[in-house]
Enzyme design. Structure first.
Site, PDB file in Angstrom:
ATOM      1  N   HIS A 180      24.546   6.732  -3.717  1.00 40.19           N
ATOM      2  CA  HIS A 180      23.118   6.912  -3.471  1.00 40.19           C
ATOM      3  C   HIS A 180      22.627   5.823  -2.509  1.00 40.19           C
ATOM      4  O   HIS A 180      23.258   4.779  -2.350  1.00 40.19           O
ATOM      5  CB  HIS A 180      22.363   6.841  -4.801  1.00 40.19           C
ATOM      6  N   ASN A 182      20.539   3.507  -2.631  1.00 39.70           N
ATOM      7  CA  ASN A 182      20.278   2.135  -3.073  1.00 39.70           C
ATOM      8  C   ASN A 182      21.528   1.423  -3.593  1.00 39.70           C
ATOM      9  O   ASN A 182      21.436   0.300  -4.083  1.00 39.70           O
ATOM     10  CB  ASN A 182      19.171   2.108  -4.137  1.00 39.70           C
ATOM     11  N   LYS A 183      22.691   2.054  -3.471  1.00 44.28           N
ATOM     12  CA  LYS A 183      23.909   1.452  -4.006  1.00 44.28           C
ATOM     13  C   LYS A 183      24.534   0.472  -3.000  1.00 44.28           C
ATOM     14  O   LYS A 183      24.119   0.375  -1.851  1.00 44.28           O
ATOM     15  CB  LYS A 183      24.910   2.545  -4.380  1.00 44.28           C
ATOM     16  N   ASN A 184      25.569  -0.246  -3.446  1.00 46.92           N
ATOM     17  CA  ASN A 184      26.181  -1.274  -2.599  1.00 46.92           C
ATOM     18  C   ASN A 184      26.828  -0.696  -1.346  1.00 46.92           C
ATOM     19  O   ASN A 184      26.975  -1.382  -0.341  1.00 46.92           O
ATOM     20  CB  ASN A 184      27.207  -2.077  -3.398  1.00 46.92           C
TER      21      ASN A 184
END
Length: 375
Positions: A180, A182-184
């Site tokens: 997604h 907002n993930k790393n």
């Protein structure tokens, strides 16, 4: 606000943007060669284990439950301290949801409570690596192996995290990862499932795309009711570029998290997350507000921080107090540690494009807002 600092923001480099443009020009934009290349790169990253990508981690977890053949009444143990997708897929595949509380220090599922909750109907455990801090894999798999249970690791937030120097996903049972925004690392939307063998991967492919098996002569068959979970080549091109940078992204996140520990005012009464710089990928930095000492609510705190140009997230409210889950019989007080965390957690800005000066700015604003609110 031109200098607004969000709680997260993806970093997409020009090389990756150019690769996406090349995919768009190629005429093959749905699942194709880039998806195959991305799966191969992920497999190499996870030590050669089979990996298949999907359009969301939620889809990947749903297929994981199909792979272990969840049947109506089969119990699946997890925690209310997670995003609601974790539990929705259990219910949507016919499983019986069994929730247990979290450890108040790690904020991850309490494995003592997991073992106590196991019954003859238990089929699987879904542990959550909250904020990228891995659940104790040694104890987890000791419990699972003792009771003959499958594990679906919800490592949605744990890209690049480790357990005793081994990458999360490079060992164990099924491992679900999110890409997604907002993930790393991101594919804008998307996810992957790391599996144990090629037989699982072949079955995964059927569930991923309508249950279809295609044959060399152009014929096909459908032998299970699959869904539509495939990733596009556009998304996979982004993933390939992001995977190359993941270790660097995580090193920067670690640096920023260390800065938060140095710069946050310890006199404010915040409950800080575990200072784990060996295993965590520092997906998020989440202190707990001292709400009992404050004369403003969390919502008012977030609004005041926004006025100072600082974005604050909430990850997560406990899911068992959402309307749908209350209708299933869940009530306040059932999981007190998770409820305390869910009611007071805040997510501070943390992403690779930040600098330590940004962390200092967040800490100054936080100090001003909380100090002014103390009773």
């Amino acid at each position: 606000m031109s200098d607004f600092l969000p709680f997260t923001r993806p970093s997409i480099d020009e090389e990756t943007i150019n690769d996406v443009a090349n995919v768009l020009r190629s005429g093959w934009i749905t699942s194709g060669p880039k998806v195959k290349a991305f799966e191969a790169a992920l497999s190499a990253y996870f030590g050669g284990r089979p990996v298949r990508v999907v359009n969301s981690a939620t889809g990947g977890q749903e297929i994981a439950l199909r792979l272990i053949d969840i049947q109506p009444g089969d119990e699946v143990i997890t925690t209310p301290m997670t995003w609601v997708s974790t539990t929705n897929v259990v219910l949507n595949t016919g499983g019986k949801l069994v929730l247990v509380d979290v450890d108040p220090l790690t904020r991850n599922i309490d494995l003592d409570l997991v073992e106590a909750a196991i019954t003859p109907r238990t089929k699987a455990i879904i542990p959550i690596d909250l904020a990228g801090l891995p659940v104790d894999r040694d104890r987890l798999y000791a419990i699972a192996n003792k009771h003959g249970l499958r594990v679906i690791e919800d490592a949605a937030q744990a890209q690049g995290a480790t357990w005793k120097s081994k990458k999360v996903g490079s060992f164990g049972d099924l491992c679900s990862i999110s890409f997604h925004a907002n993930k790393n690392m991101t594919t804008t939307e998307g996810g992957a499932l790391v599996m144990n063998n090629e037989a699982e991967a072949v079955l995964f492919e059927k569930w991923r795309l309508q249950g279809v098996t295609r044959f060399p002569d152009g014929s096909m068959d459908v032998d299970l009711p699959g869904g539509k979970f495939n990733m596009t080549d556009v998304a996979a091109a982004i993933g390939l570029g992001q995977l190359k940078q993941l270790d660097g992204f995580n090193a920067k996140r670690k640096e920023l998290a260390q800065a938060y520990f140095r710069l946050l005012d310890t006199e404010l009464g915040l409950e800080l997350p575990p200072a784990n710089f060996e295993d965590s990928n520092w997906h998020m930095f989440q202190p707990l507000l001292p709400l009992a000492k404050m004369n403003i609510s969390r919502g008012e705190f977030i609004a005041q921080m926004k006025e100072k140009g600082i974005g604050i997230g909430v990850h997560y409210p406990v899911l068992h107090l959402f309307t749908y889950y209350r209708k299933l019989g869940y009530t306040e007080g059932m999981y007190p540690h998770a409820e305390h965390i869910g009611a007071s957690t805040i997510t501070l800005p943390l992403f690779p494009a930040m600098e330590v000066a940004d962390v200092e700015r967040v800490c100054i604003a936080l100090r001003e807002v909380i100090a002014a609110s103390l009773k």
